[in-house]
Design a protein around this motif. Structure first.
Motif, PDB file in Angstrom:
ATOM      1  N   VAL A 111      43.496  43.868  95.425  1.00 19.91           N
ATOM      2  CA  VAL A 111      43.750  42.619  96.142  1.00 19.91           C
ATOM      3  C   VAL A 111      44.500  42.836  97.448  1.00 19.91           C
ATOM      4  O   VAL A 111      44.840  41.870  98.138  1.00 19.91           O
ATOM      5  N   GLY A 112      44.738  44.090  97.815  1.00 21.52           N
ATOM      6  CA  GLY A 112      45.263  44.372  99.151  1.00 21.52           C
ATOM      7  C   GLY A 112      44.328  43.874 100.237  1.00 21.52           C
ATOM      8  O   GLY A 112      44.732  43.726 101.397  1.00 21.52           O
ATOM      9  N   ALA A 113      43.067  43.586  99.869  1.00 18.82           N
ATOM     10  CA  ALA A 113      42.112  43.030 100.833  1.00 18.82           C
ATOM     11  C   ALA A 113      42.601  41.706 101.410  1.00 18.82           C
ATOM     12  O   ALA A 113      42.271  41.359 102.547  1.00 18.82           O
ATOM     13  N   PHE A 114      43.393  40.954 100.639  1.00 21.88           N
ATOM     14  CA  PHE A 114      43.912  39.691 101.150  1.00 21.88           C
ATOM     15  C   PHE A 114      44.838  39.934 102.347  1.00 21.88           C
ATOM     16  O   PHE A 114      44.857  39.138 103.299  1.00 21.88           O
ATOM     17  N   THR A 115      45.607  41.009 102.315  1.00 22.51           N
ATOM     18  CA  THR A 115      46.481  41.322 103.445  1.00 22.51           C
ATOM     19  C   THR A 115      45.656  41.698 104.670  1.00 22.51           C
ATOM     20  O   THR A 115      45.959  41.275 105.793  1.00 22.51           O
ATOM     21  N   LEU A 116      44.598  42.489 104.468  1.00 25.77           N
ATOM     22  CA  LEU A 116      43.731  42.833 105.600  1.00 25.77           C
ATOM     23  C   LEU A 116      43.062  41.583 106.167  1.00 25.77           C
ATOM     24  O   LEU A 116      42.936  41.439 107.390  1.00 25.77           O
ATOM     25  N   ALA A 117      42.617  40.689 105.278  1.00 19.81           N
ATOM     26  CA  ALA A 117      41.985  39.453 105.748  1.00 19.81           C
ATOM     27  C   ALA A 117      42.983  38.586 106.500  1.00 19.81           C
ATOM     28  O   ALA A 117      42.650  37.958 107.518  1.00 19.81           O
ATOM     29  N   GLU A 118      44.223  38.545 106.008  1.00 21.78           N
ATOM     30  CA  GLU A 118      45.267  37.762 106.672  1.00 21.78           C
ATOM     31  C   GLU A 118      45.507  38.280 108.089  1.00 21.78           C
ATOM     32  O   GLU A 118      45.796  37.503 109.001  1.00 21.78           O
ATOM     33  N   VAL A 149      34.563  36.469 106.174  1.00 23.35           N
ATOM     34  CA  VAL A 149      34.441  37.756 105.496  1.00 23.35           C
ATOM     35  C   VAL A 149      33.222  37.723 104.578  1.00 23.35           C
ATOM     36  O   VAL A 149      33.031  36.782 103.813  1.00 23.35           O
ATOM     37  N   ARG A 150      32.393  38.756 104.638  1.00 28.44           N
ATOM     38  CA  ARG A 150      31.213  38.855 103.764  1.00 28.44           C
ATOM     39  C   ARG A 150      31.628  39.588 102.488  1.00 28.44           C
ATOM     40  O   ARG A 150      31.590  40.820 102.422  1.00 28.44           O
ATOM     41  N   VAL A 151      32.054  38.820 101.505  1.00 27.27           N
ATOM     42  CA  VAL A 151      32.622  39.386 100.284  1.00 27.27           C
ATOM     43  C   VAL A 151      31.504  39.828  99.343  1.00 27.27           C
ATOM     44  O   VAL A 151      30.619  39.049  98.999  1.00 27.27           O
ATOM     45  N   TRP A 189      37.028  41.515  91.179  1.00 27.80           N
ATOM     46  CA  TRP A 189      36.035  40.456  90.954  1.00 27.80           C
ATOM     47  C   TRP A 189      36.665  39.127  90.549  1.00 27.80           C
ATOM     48  O   TRP A 189      36.107  38.061  90.828  1.00 27.80           O
ATOM     49  N   LEU A 190      37.851  39.160  89.919  1.00 30.23           N
ATOM     50  CA  LEU A 190      38.472  37.908  89.495  1.00 30.23           C
ATOM     51  C   LEU A 190      38.863  37.014  90.672  1.00 30.23           C
ATOM     52  O   LEU A 190      38.928  35.793  90.526  1.00 30.23           O
ATOM     53  N   VAL A 191      39.154  37.617  91.822  1.00 26.92           N
ATOM     54  CA  VAL A 191      39.622  36.832  92.972  1.00 26.92           C
ATOM     55  C   VAL A 191      38.655  36.906  94.143  1.00 26.92           C
ATOM     56  O   VAL A 191      38.985  36.464  95.241  1.00 26.92           O
ATOM     57  N   ALA A 192      37.467  37.456  93.914  1.00 26.42           N
ATOM     58  CA  ALA A 192      36.504  37.582  95.008  1.00 26.42           C
ATOM     59  C   ALA A 192      36.114  36.216  95.568  1.00 26.42           C
ATOM     60  O   ALA A 192      36.004  36.042  96.796  1.00 26.42           O
ATOM     61  N   ASP A 193      35.919  35.229  94.690  1.00 19.53           N
ATOM     62  CA  ASP A 193      35.566  33.887  95.169  1.00 19.53           C
ATOM     63  C   ASP A 193      36.683  33.291  96.011  1.00 19.53           C
ATOM     64  O   ASP A 193      36.424  32.608  97.018  1.00 19.53           O
ATOM     65  N   GLU A 194      37.929  33.545  95.623  1.00 20.14           N
ATOM     66  CA  GLU A 194      39.057  33.007  96.377  1.00 20.14           C
ATOM     67  C   GLU A 194      39.159  33.672  97.745  1.00 20.14           C
ATOM     68  O   GLU A 194      39.466  33.014  98.746  1.00 20.14           O
ATOM     69  N   LEU A 195      38.895  34.971  97.813  1.00 19.15           N
ATOM     70  CA  LEU A 195      38.906  35.650  99.112  1.00 19.15           C
ATOM     71  C   LEU A 195      37.839  35.054 100.023  1.00 19.15           C
ATOM     72  O   LEU A 195      38.091  34.790 101.204  1.00 19.15           O
ATOM     73  N   ALA A 196      36.655  34.807  99.478  1.00 22.94           N
ATOM     74  CA  ALA A 196      35.574  34.225 100.270  1.00 22.94           C
ATOM     75  C   ALA A 196      35.901  32.800 100.697  1.00 22.94           C
ATOM     76  O   ALA A 196      35.564  32.375 101.812  1.00 22.94           O
ATOM     77  N   ARG A 197      36.573  32.057  99.814  1.00 25.61           N
ATOM     78  CA  ARG A 197      36.914  30.670 100.142  1.00 25.61           C
ATOM     79  C   ARG A 197      37.970  30.607 101.243  1.00 25.61           C
ATOM     80  O   ARG A 197      37.863  29.814 102.178  1.00 25.61           O
ATOM     81  N   ARG A 198      38.988  31.439 101.135  1.00 30.94           N
ATOM     82  CA  ARG A 198      40.077  31.417 102.107  1.00 30.94           C
ATOM     83  C   ARG A 198      39.664  31.997 103.458  1.00 30.94           C
ATOM     84  O   ARG A 198      40.172  31.581 104.501  1.00 30.94           O
ATOM     85  N   ARG A 252      49.160  43.247  95.693  1.00 32.82           N
ATOM     86  CA  ARG A 252      50.410  42.646  95.217  1.00 32.82           C
ATOM     87  C   ARG A 252      50.091  41.733  94.044  1.00 32.82           C
ATOM     88  O   ARG A 252      48.994  41.206  93.928  1.00 32.82           O
ATOM     89  N   HIS A 253      51.082  41.554  93.169  1.00 35.89           N
ATOM     90  CA  HIS A 253      50.856  40.738  91.978  1.00 35.89           C
ATOM     91  C   HIS A 253      50.424  39.324  92.347  1.00 35.89           C
ATOM     92  O   HIS A 253      49.533  38.755  91.716  1.00 35.89           O
ATOM     93  N   ASP A 254      51.034  38.742  93.354  1.00 39.29           N
ATOM     94  CA  ASP A 254      50.630  37.431  93.856  1.00 39.29           C
ATOM     95  C   ASP A 254      49.838  37.657  95.130  1.00 39.29           C
ATOM     96  O   ASP A 254      50.403  37.730  96.220  1.00 39.29           O
ATOM     97  N   SER A 255      48.527  37.784  94.978  1.00 42.39           N
ATOM     98  CA  SER A 255      47.694  38.135  96.126  1.00 42.39           C
ATOM     99  C   SER A 255      47.646  37.042  97.182  1.00 42.39           C
ATOM    100  O   SER A 255      47.263  37.301  98.328  1.00 42.39           O
ATOM    101  N   LEU A 256      48.029  35.809  96.811  1.00 44.27           N
ATOM    102  CA  LEU A 256      47.967  34.689  97.753  1.00 44.27           C
ATOM    103  C   LEU A 256      49.281  34.504  98.511  1.00 44.27           C
ATOM    104  O   LEU A 256      49.362  33.654  99.393  1.00 44.27           O
ATOM    105  N   ARG A 257      50.286  35.277  98.158  1.00 46.79           N
ATOM    106  CA  ARG A 257      51.575  35.185  98.835  1.00 46.79           C
ATOM    107  C   ARG A 257      51.435  35.719 100.261  1.00 46.79           C
ATOM    108  O   ARG A 257      50.899  36.813 100.475  1.00 46.79           O
ATOM    109  N   PRO A 258      51.895  34.981 101.276  1.00 44.82           N
ATOM    110  CA  PRO A 258      51.771  35.467 102.661  1.00 44.82           C
ATOM    111  C   PRO A 258      52.469  36.813 102.842  1.00 44.82           C
ATOM    112  O   PRO A 258      53.526  37.069 102.272  1.00 44.82           O
TER     113      PRO A 258
END
Length: 312
Positions: free
Chosen positions: A104-111, A137-139, A124-133, A74-80
């Protein structure tokens, strides 16, 4: 025949939706039968997808008959994500259905908790954010996709094609996957990983406090540099400079220099016909073998393969 359900979520990236629809939808077996039935499902009848709106014909109950569920970005990957979608994914995964994400659909799976304790990737642009949130998850930001048995994740955009073709190869073998790749006008396997697409060690808002010394490194990375040289340029001690770099960038000063040198080398590989020896010399590497080794280790491919992919 396998059934693939592609989820249509609010704020959908249309490219990510189209990738599994087109890749799986065009798969044909040797006898001409389709390899997959593709269904688009969601919690809403209509979803926004950037500049367009899409009608969705199937509800989340379609996941009950899925062999594979694909979650686009999704365009806003951080949106719940909608709670109904998160729960439907958990239920599907709980009964053994394969689940995959595009970009960035990975954020939904992580959620949904489906990446906990697993290796996964995303853009790669949001990989650090996925790992932080989601610290459990072993990103891995360097690869095009990750197949962790029943949960698969892919990196940015076209990496979704790589993942889908990998699934086809797993389900039906290399010959059917090769036919699918030809229809997609895509390689069945790409050399290297996502690492070759990453822009390394570029100044950004988060590195503003180091701007003077970063600018100095940009101009002098081709020279033989030491930590003392960098500290003198920053008008501080080596110890203080190392601490500041670690706090701001997560790297040591000399690691940053290596990243800048590699980026400069990538630019020369893309835009010139200089030999690898000349590029190594011009970008500050002590020997060509050292350059090749660092390039392979960090970028994930050889200088020659990188040039063949990106030379303009």
């Amino acid at each position: 025949m396998y059934t693939v359900v592609v989820l249509a979520l609010p704020d959908l990236i249309a490219f990510d939706l189209a990738t599994p629809i087109e890749t799986f939808g065009r798969v044909r077996l040797p006898d001409g039968r389709p390899g997959y039935q593709v269904i688009v499902a969601g919690a809403d009848d209509v979803v926004d997808a950037g500049p367009v709106r899409l009608a969705v014909d199937h509800g989340l109950d379609a996941l009950d008959r899925a062999d594979l569920v694909v979650v686009p970005g999704r365009h806003d990957s951080l949106r719940p994500s909608p709670l109904t979608v998160v729960e439907a994914l958990r239920v599907a995964a709980g009964r053994g259905t394969r689940v995959a994400s595009i970009c960035v659909g990975a954020f939904t799976l992580a959620e949904a908790g489906l990446l906990d304790g697993r290796r996964a990737t995303t853009h790669w642009l949001v990989a650090d954010e996925l790992a932080r949130r989601y610290p459990s998850v072993r990103v891995d930001p360097d690869v095009l996709y990750v197949d962790d048995h029943d949960v698969l994740t892919s990196a940015g955009a076209s990496s979704g094609i790589d993942l889908c073709l990998h699934v086809v190869r797993t389900d039906y073998g290399a010959a059917v996957a090769a036919d699918a790749a030809r229809l997609a006008v895509a390689p069945l396997h790409r050399a290297g990983g996502q690492a070759q697409y990453i822009l390394r060690n570029r100044p950004s808002p988060r590195t503003a406090s180091l701007e003077p010394v970063l600018a100095w490194i940009e101009a002098n990375a081709h020279r033989p540099l030491t930590l003392a040289d960098l500290a003198a340029a920053a008008n501080t001690s080596s110890r203080t400079l190392t601490r500041r770099f670690t706090e701001v960038t997560g790297q040591s000063p000399m690691q940053w220099v290596s990243g800048v040198r590699l980026r400069h080398a990538q630019e020369l590989l893309e835009t010139t016909d200089h030999t690898v020896d000349r590029i190594a010399s011009r970008t500050g590497f002590t020997t060509t073998s050292n350059f090749r080794a660092q390039f392979q280790n960090v970028v994930g491919t050889t200088p020659g393969a990188y040039r063949r992919t990106f030379h303009s």
